[in-house]
Design an enzyme around this catalytic site. Structure first.
Site, PDB file in Angstrom:
ATOM      1  N   HIS A 116     -22.008 -53.962  27.168  1.00  0.00           N
ATOM      2  CA  HIS A 116     -22.903 -52.809  27.318  1.00  0.00           C
ATOM      3  C   HIS A 116     -24.204 -53.279  27.975  1.00  0.00           C
ATOM      4  CE1 HIS A 116     -24.627 -48.899  26.585  1.00  0.00           C
ATOM      5  NE2 HIS A 116     -25.732 -49.529  26.197  1.00  0.00           N
ATOM      6  N   SER A 143     -25.260 -56.864  26.364  1.00  0.00           N
ATOM      7  CA  SER A 143     -24.734 -57.246  25.050  1.00  0.00           C
ATOM      8  C   SER A 143     -23.206 -57.189  25.072  1.00  0.00           C
ATOM      9  CB  SER A 143     -25.206 -56.264  23.968  1.00  0.00           C
ATOM     10  OG  SER A 143     -26.611 -56.137  23.957  1.00  0.00           O
ATOM     11  N   ASP A 152     -21.341 -47.725  20.884  1.00  0.00           N
ATOM     12  CA  ASP A 152     -22.203 -48.868  21.247  1.00  0.00           C
ATOM     13  C   ASP A 152     -22.934 -49.432  20.022  1.00  0.00           C
ATOM     14  OD1 ASP A 152     -21.466 -48.520  23.941  1.00  0.00           O
ATOM     15  OD2 ASP A 152     -23.121 -47.138  24.292  1.00  0.00           O
TER      16      ASP A 152
HETATM   17  C1  GAR Z   1     -21.224 -53.020  33.737  1.00  0.00           C
HETATM   18  O1  GAR Z   1     -22.546 -53.330  34.046  1.00  0.00           O
HETATM   19  C2  GAR Z   1     -21.089 -52.670  32.270  1.00  0.00           C
HETATM   20  O2  GAR Z   1     -22.056 -53.263  31.466  1.00  0.00           O
HETATM   21  C3  GAR Z   1     -21.279 -51.183  32.291  1.00  0.00           C
HETATM   22  O3  GAR Z   1     -20.657 -50.743  33.459  1.00  0.00           O
HETATM   23  C4  GAR Z   1     -20.768 -51.758  34.459  1.00  0.00           C
HETATM   24  C5  GAR Z   1     -19.416 -51.905  35.118  1.00  0.00           C
HETATM   25  O4  GAR Z   1     -19.493 -52.693  36.256  1.00  0.00           O
HETATM   26  N1  GAR Z   1     -20.692 -50.592  31.112  1.00  0.00           N
HETATM   27  C6  GAR Z   1     -21.159 -49.512  30.528  1.00  0.00           C
HETATM   28  O5  GAR Z   1     -22.118 -48.888  30.955  1.00  0.00           O
HETATM   29  C7  GAR Z   1     -20.411 -49.097  29.290  1.00  0.00           C
HETATM   30  N2  GAR Z   1     -21.122 -48.098  28.568  1.00  0.00           N
HETATM   31  P1  GAR Z   1     -18.182 -53.348  36.866  1.00  0.00           P
HETATM   32  O6  GAR Z   1     -17.136 -52.249  37.022  1.00  0.00           O
HETATM   33  O7  GAR Z   1     -18.622 -53.877  38.203  1.00  0.00           O
HETATM   34  O8  GAR Z   1     -17.752 -54.430  35.938  1.00  0.00           O
END
Ligand code: GAR
Length: 226
Positions: A116, A143, A152
């Site tokens: 998260h 986190s 979360d």
């Molecule tokens: C990541 O930064 C992750 O922390 C976030 O989405 C992004 C996905 O990036 N997750 C959330 O917001 C979950 N609530 P990615 O597809 O390039 O890994």
């Protein structure tokens, strides 16, 4: 030494989008001494680039398209069936942008982790980077936590921080935070596979001891020419 593939913990990753975290996890799993095996990547969107990343790495991938289901329960039921078929020991949510039902989360208790993009308990939910900017925070971060019924809100295993500079936008902050995620999530994946992390009643057990506070990824040392 590479773990015997028969005994190695089986890892399944769920994602929704670009999958830069999926890529970091795949890359880490290719290390010679990695003590686990990524058995599949699942997405809720058929065009998620995370699927392409799995294909390029010769990892099985599947889609459960949430738009084809009339309710959250039906979607989660099908997703659970796809997960069960692959018999994973660990399920990693990596940018998986669906809220999961209580039954689903309970059934996978202790084996379901999420990344998260905030220093939990700050900023659960969406738009975390903009909210950190709006609050004037000097530090922000990411986190890795066990997923429990509370959105979360499950026990946090590890965090990594970034400094917020006055020039940062939500986009630049997201980039900085994701760079940290790409370091931190593979470390936590490895710890889980090595049997070092478990979920206690409502806390994390690390190396057999309750964790009082999340582990923190140290800043990379300054490179010096000396
Ligand atoms: C990541 O930064 C992750 O922390 C976030 O989405 C992004 C996905 O990036 N997750 C959330 O917001 C979950 N609530 P990615 O597809 O390039 O890994």
């Amino acid at each position: 030494m590479k773990a015997d593939p028969v005994d190695a913990p089986r890892i399944l990753i769920l994602a929704s989008g670009a999958g830069t975290n999926v890529q970091a996890l795949i890359d880490a799993s290719k290390e010679r001494d990695f003590p686990g095996k990524i058995v599949a990547v699942g997405c809720n969107r058929p065009n998620a680039f995370a699927l392409e990343r799995a294909a390029q790495a010769n990892i099985e991938h599947f889609t459960v398209d949430h738009t084809r289901f009339g309710s959250r329960e039906e979607f989660d039921g099908m997703l659970m069936a796809e997960i069960r078929r692959r018999n994973p020991d660990l399920i990693l949510l990596a940018g998986f942008m669906r809220i999961l039902t209580t039954d689903f989360v309970r059934a996978l208790r202790g084996t379901l982790l999420n990344v998260h993009p905030s220093l939990l308990p700050k900023y659960t939910g969406l738009n975390t980077h903009q909210r950190a900017l709006d609050a004037g925070d000097a530090e922000h971060g990411t986190s890795i936590h066990f997923v429990t019924e509370e959105l979360d809100g499950g026990p946090v295993i590890a965090q990594a921080q970034v400094n917020v500079s006055k020039d940062d936008t939500a986009e630049t902050l997201a980039e900085k935070v994701q760079a940290k995620e790409h370091l931190l999530y593979p470390i936590v994946m490895r710890w889980f596979c090595e049997g070092r992390i478990q979920l206690g009643t409502d806390y994390v057990m690390f190396d057999g001891q309750p964790l009082n506070q999340p582990l923190v990824l140290p800043d990379e040392p300054e490179t010096s020419g000396a």
